[in-house]
Design an enzyme around this catalytic site. Structure first.
Site, PDB file in Angstrom:
ATOM      1  N   LYS A   1       0.864  -1.186   0.000  1.00 25.82           N
ATOM      2  CA  LYS A   1       0.000   0.000   0.000  1.00 25.82           C
ATOM      3  C   LYS A   1       0.893   1.225   0.000  1.00 25.82           C
ATOM      4  O   LYS A   1       1.680   1.443   0.917  1.00 25.82           O
ATOM      5  CB  LYS A   1      -0.920   0.006   1.217  1.00 25.82           C
ATOM      6  CG  LYS A   1      -1.865   1.199   1.256  1.00 25.82           C
ATOM      7  CD  LYS A   1      -2.787   1.143   2.453  1.00 25.82           C
ATOM      8  CE  LYS A   1      -3.725   2.329   2.489  1.00 25.82           C
ATOM      9  NZ  LYS A   1      -4.640   2.278   3.651  1.00 25.82           N
TER      10      LYS A   1
ATOM     11  N   LYS B   1      -2.235  -1.639  -3.609  1.00 27.04           N
ATOM     12  CA  LYS B   1      -3.089  -0.457  -3.596  1.00 27.04           C
ATOM     13  C   LYS B   1      -2.207   0.782  -3.711  1.00 27.04           C
ATOM     14  O   LYS B   1      -1.224   0.890  -2.981  1.00 27.04           O
ATOM     15  CB  LYS B   1      -3.896  -0.420  -2.279  1.00 27.04           C
ATOM     16  CG  LYS B   1      -4.865   0.740  -2.166  1.00 27.04           C
ATOM     17  CD  LYS B   1      -5.605   0.712  -0.830  1.00 27.04           C
ATOM     18  CE  LYS B   1      -6.573   1.885  -0.749  1.00 27.04           C
ATOM     19  NZ  LYS B   1      -7.300   1.908   0.538  1.00 27.04           N
TER      20      LYS B   1
END
Length: 330
Positions: free
Chosen positions: A196, A254
């Site tokens: 992320k 992400k």
């Protein structure tokens, strides 16, 4: 060689293109994010995410049933917590009767076979908008990971099938796995956000949950000390392998579109399912451009979805899931 080999023979018409297509999208590819708020009869459109809503629990039930009827079998829950319940330690996150815990039960009561995954992060509960406890101007790692593990346990106790740590604190996957095992939740899975990045594409999401970092003295202004530097690639694989060692059943990249190289790198390295998150900023850009008439909404939506599949995603977390599936279903 040409003319013996003419590649265009396989593009002559829709029938042959479909016959030789390498990748397909089906409802089984999607994980649907859902935003939950307190109240009754609330279906509140998010200004920066047109046609996407926050739902109170009664309307969440209706939405889940509709998703199931379309063939969508998994949801990822997020909650918008009232400011009065926020503090620096995320105390409300451990409330067994909190909004997230009630949302899990609502989904399972409405649709028992729906896979429920739950966001495990402190920022929706934090008075300063961070994914950990702030002390002396820093996010303290170990104490934050301990709270996150306890939070995950309450989700499992409420009926969550998978917990999804999205914080990027070190060691939190191991702490969750050990606590879940210790408390008898051996079948509760972990979908870890393993790569992320500290991205600028999260703005509309933070609007949806009112979870952006606050501008105060002695509070970090961004999340760059725990989310990844967007200049790094090798680090993403290293983070992912660590999370798998610590017990992650599914790993996630992400954001999505700007990180397709990372998605492919991780897919090439691991033997667990790989998820990708088409984040709020990506959704908002397509919506905005379509509203201006600059892009064809549905065509771009389908093309970007296929990009994730082609890059190696086993699971696509997307605000477009419902719209895509309606097109697929005809």
């Amino acid at each position: 060689m040409f003319p013996l080999r003419r590649n265009r023979r396989l593009r002559t018409n829709a029938a042959i293109r479909s016959l030789v297509r390498e990748n397909y999208i089906t409802p089984n590819d999607f994980l649907v994010p859902l935003f939950v708020v307190e109240g009754k009869g609330v279906k509140d459109e998010i200004p920066s995410m047109p046609n996407y809503f926050r739902y109170s629990l009664d309307l969440l039930e209706n939405e889940v049933k509709e998703l199931w009827s379309l063939g969508l079998k998994a949801v990822l829950l997020f909650v918008k917590v009232p400011d009065s319940l926020k503090d620096n330690k995320g105390t409300e996150a451990l409330n067994p009767d909190g909004l997230m815990q009630r949302a899990i039960k609502t989904v399972k009561n409405a649709c028992p076979d729906m896979i429920v995954m739950t966001d495990v992060a402190l920022d929706p509960y934090s008075s300063v908008g961070h994914d950990g406890i702030v002390q002396n101007g820093m996010i303290i790692n170990d104490e934050s990971a301990e709270v996150l593990a306890k939070m995950a346990l309450t989700h499992a106790q409420a009926g969550s099938d998978f917990v999804a740590p999205s914080d990027m604190n070190d060691g939190r996957t191991l702490q969750m796995r050990q606590l879940l095992e210790q408390e008898g939740f051996k079948n509760t899975g972990i979908m870890a956000y393993t790569a992320k990045y500290a991205s600028s594409f999260y703005g509309p999401f933070r609007d949806a949950l009112d979870s952006a970092p606050v501008d105060l003295v002695d509070v970090p202004k961004d999340k760059k000390t725990y989310q990844m530097d967007f200049g790094n690639r090798i680090e993403a694989v290293r983070e992912t392998l660590i999370d798998i060692e610590e017990g992650a059943d599914i790993v996630m990249v992400k954001p999505g579109l700007s990180y397709l190289d990372i998605l492919r790198d991780i897919k090439n390295e691991v033997d667990v399912p790989v998820a990708v998150y088409q984040v709020s900023g990506e959704y908002a850009m397509i919506k905005a451009a379509a509203e201006k008439g600059w892009l064809n909404h549905d065509q771009v939506m389908l093309e970007t979805t296929m990009a994730f599949k082609r890059a190696g995603a086993d699971i696509i977390t997307s605000y477009f899931a419902k719209d895509v599936v309606k097109i697929l279903n005809g």
